[in-house]
Scaffold this motif. Structure first.
Motif, PDB file in Angstrom:
ATOM      1  N   VAL A  56       0.829  -1.208   0.000  1.00  0.00           N
ATOM      2  CA  VAL A  56       0.000   0.000   0.000  1.00  0.00           C
ATOM      3  C   VAL A  56       0.861   1.255   0.000  1.00  0.00           C
ATOM      4  O   VAL A  56       0.612   2.201  -0.754  1.00  0.00           O
ATOM      5  CB  VAL A  56      -0.949  -0.004   1.215  1.00  0.00           C
ATOM      6  CG1 VAL A  56      -1.666   1.342   1.350  1.00  0.00           C
ATOM      7  CG2 VAL A  56      -1.983  -1.124   1.080  1.00  0.00           C
ATOM      8  N   MET A  57       1.889   1.263   0.839  1.00  0.00           N
ATOM      9  CA  MET A  57       2.713   2.460   0.945  1.00  0.00           C
ATOM     10  C   MET A  57       3.556   2.695  -0.312  1.00  0.00           C
ATOM     11  O   MET A  57       3.856   3.842  -0.657  1.00  0.00           O
ATOM     12  CB  MET A  57       3.606   2.379   2.188  1.00  0.00           C
ATOM     13  CG  MET A  57       2.838   2.283   3.514  1.00  0.00           C
ATOM     14  SD  MET A  57       1.487   3.498   3.689  1.00  0.00           S
ATOM     15  CE  MET A  57       2.401   5.038   3.803  1.00  0.00           C
ATOM     16  N   LEU A  58       3.929   1.622  -1.013  1.00  0.00           N
ATOM     17  CA  LEU A  58       4.645   1.802  -2.280  1.00  0.00           C
ATOM     18  C   LEU A  58       3.746   2.471  -3.322  1.00  0.00           C
ATOM     19  O   LEU A  58       4.173   3.368  -4.055  1.00  0.00           O
ATOM     20  CB  LEU A  58       5.133   0.450  -2.802  1.00  0.00           C
ATOM     21  CG  LEU A  58       6.554   0.022  -2.447  1.00  0.00           C
ATOM     22  CD1 LEU A  58       6.871  -1.326  -3.078  1.00  0.00           C
ATOM     23  CD2 LEU A  58       7.578   1.061  -2.890  1.00  0.00           C
ATOM     24  N   VAL A  59       2.508   2.022  -3.385  1.00  0.00           N
ATOM     25  CA  VAL A  59       1.572   2.640  -4.329  1.00  0.00           C
ATOM     26  C   VAL A  59       1.338   4.100  -3.959  1.00  0.00           C
ATOM     27  O   VAL A  59       1.273   4.980  -4.831  1.00  0.00           O
ATOM     28  CB  VAL A  59       0.248   1.854  -4.365  1.00  0.00           C
ATOM     29  CG1 VAL A  59      -0.766   2.543  -5.275  1.00  0.00           C
ATOM     30  CG2 VAL A  59       0.488   0.422  -4.839  1.00  0.00           C
ATOM     31  N   LEU A  60       1.231   4.365  -2.666  1.00  0.00           N
ATOM     32  CA  LEU A  60       1.049   5.746  -2.217  1.00  0.00           C
ATOM     33  C   LEU A  60       2.278   6.592  -2.576  1.00  0.00           C
ATOM     34  O   LEU A  60       2.142   7.748  -2.999  1.00  0.00           O
ATOM     35  CB  LEU A  60       0.809   5.783  -0.709  1.00  0.00           C
ATOM     36  CG  LEU A  60       0.504   7.159  -0.104  1.00  0.00           C
ATOM     37  CD1 LEU A  60      -0.735   7.782  -0.747  1.00  0.00           C
ATOM     38  CD2 LEU A  60       0.302   7.042   1.411  1.00  0.00           C
ATOM     39  N   GLU A  61       3.469   6.015  -2.444  1.00  0.00           N
ATOM     40  CA  GLU A  61       4.688   6.735  -2.825  1.00  0.00           C
ATOM     41  C   GLU A  61       4.687   7.041  -4.317  1.00  0.00           C
ATOM     42  O   GLU A  61       5.113   8.127  -4.743  1.00  0.00           O
ATOM     43  CB  GLU A  61       5.916   5.896  -2.468  1.00  0.00           C
ATOM     44  CG  GLU A  61       7.242   6.589  -2.763  1.00  0.00           C
ATOM     45  CD  GLU A  61       8.444   5.724  -2.433  1.00  0.00           C
ATOM     46  OE1 GLU A  61       9.565   6.119  -2.794  1.00  0.00           O
ATOM     47  OE2 GLU A  61       8.258   4.637  -1.833  1.00  0.00           O
ATOM     48  N   ALA A  62       4.194   6.110  -5.116  1.00  0.00           N
ATOM     49  CA  ALA A  62       4.113   6.347  -6.566  1.00  0.00           C
ATOM     50  C   ALA A  62       3.139   7.468  -6.884  1.00  0.00           C
ATOM     51  O   ALA A  62       3.354   8.253  -7.817  1.00  0.00           O
ATOM     52  CB  ALA A  62       3.694   5.057  -7.271  1.00  0.00           C
TER      53      ALA A  62
END
Length: 226
Positions: A56-62
Motif C-alpha cells: 500500500v505504501m509503495l503505491v502511495l509513494e508512486a
C-alpha cells in the motif's frame, strides 16, 4: 549441471511473468521497466501485515512522486512476480491474462487485492494486484474535501428519532418495555452514525489526499484480513 537447468527455467518463467504483469500495468496507464529489481518488501506471508502495508505504501509513494511512478511500479511488479510459486510463474507463457474488470478502486480495493495475493499467490491474483496497483498509482493527490455537514445532519436525525421513540414508548408501553425499545433505538442510531463516519470513509478521504499513514492503514488491513 542438473541444478542449473531448473534455475534457468525458473528464471525465464519469472521474466515472462514480469512481462505479462507489465502489460497489464500499461493497460492501466503506467509504462514500467521490466528489468527492475524487486522492491524491498519481505517475502510473501499470508498473515504478515508488514507485506500488505509495504504494498500500500509503495503505491502511495508512486502517487506522491509521479516522476518515479514507473520506477516504483516496476519494482513492485518485479516483487509480485518473484513471489509467484514456480508452477504459477510457469503458466505465464501459456495462460491468457485478461485485463481485470469490475475491480473496486480506492484503498479498500487495493488492500483486498493485496490480501488475496498474499493468501493465494496465483497468476490471476498477481494480475489483479498488478493492475489495481498501477491504476491507483495514477490517481492524483487531491485536496481534502471540506465538510459537507452530512455527518452533523445524521447525528441530528438520529437524536431526533431517539427522542421520538423514547416519548412514544413511554406513553404506549410499560417502563421495562419502553426502556428496551429506547435502548434498541439508541443502538440503531449509533450504527447509522458509525456507518457514515466509519474507518473506511475516513481512510478513503485520506487516501484521496495522499495523507494516509502506515499506522492508519494497519487496522484497515486487520479488519479485512480477519
Amino acid at each position: 549441471m542438473s541444478n542449473s537447468t531448473p534455475m534457468g527455467l525458473n528464471g525465464y518463467a519469472r521474466r515472462v511473468a514480469v512481462h505479462r504483469l507489465a502489460q497489464l500495468a500499461r493497460y492501466a496507464g503506467v509504462d514500467i521497466p521490466e528489468d527492475a529489481d524487486p522492491a524491498p518488501i519481505p517475502p510473501l506471508a499470508p498473515k504478515d501485515p508488514r507485506v500488505l502495508l509495504d504494498i500500500v505504501m509503495l503505491v502511495l509513494e508512486a502517487r506522491r512522486n509521479p516522476a518515479r511512478r514507473s520506477e516504483i511500479l516496476g519494482a513492485l511488479i518485479a516483487w509480485i512476480a518473484s513471489n509467484l510459486p514456480p508452477s504459477e510463474a510457469g503458466r505465464a507463457a501459456s495462460s491468457h491474462i485478461e485485463v481485470p474488470r469490475g475491480i473496486p478502486g480506492g484503498i479498500k480495493g487495493l488492500v483486498r487485492a493485496s490480501i488475496a495475493y498474499s493468501r493465494t499467490p496465483t497468476l490471476e491474483n498477481a494480475a489483479v494486484l498488478a493492475y489495481i496497483a498501477a491504476r491507483e498509482s495514477r490517481r492524483p493527490c487531491v485536496k481534502p474535501k471540506p465538510s459537507t455537514g452530512e455527518p452533523g445532519r445524521v447525528r441530528l436525525y438520529a437524536a431526533a428519532s431517539l427522542l421520538i421513540v423514547t416519548a412514544a414508548s413511554s406513553l404506549l408501553l410499560g417502563p421495562v418495555e419502553a426502556l428496551l425499545v429506547t435502548l434498541s433505538a439508541a443502538v440503531m442510531a449509533a450504527i447509522a452514525v458509525y456507518a457514515l463516519e466509519g474507518p473506511w470513509r475516513r481512510a478513503e478521504g485520506l487516501w484521496d489526499s495522499c495523507r494516509l499513514t502506515r499506522l492508519q492503514v494497519l487496522p484497515l488491513i486487520e479488519a479485512l484480513a480477519g
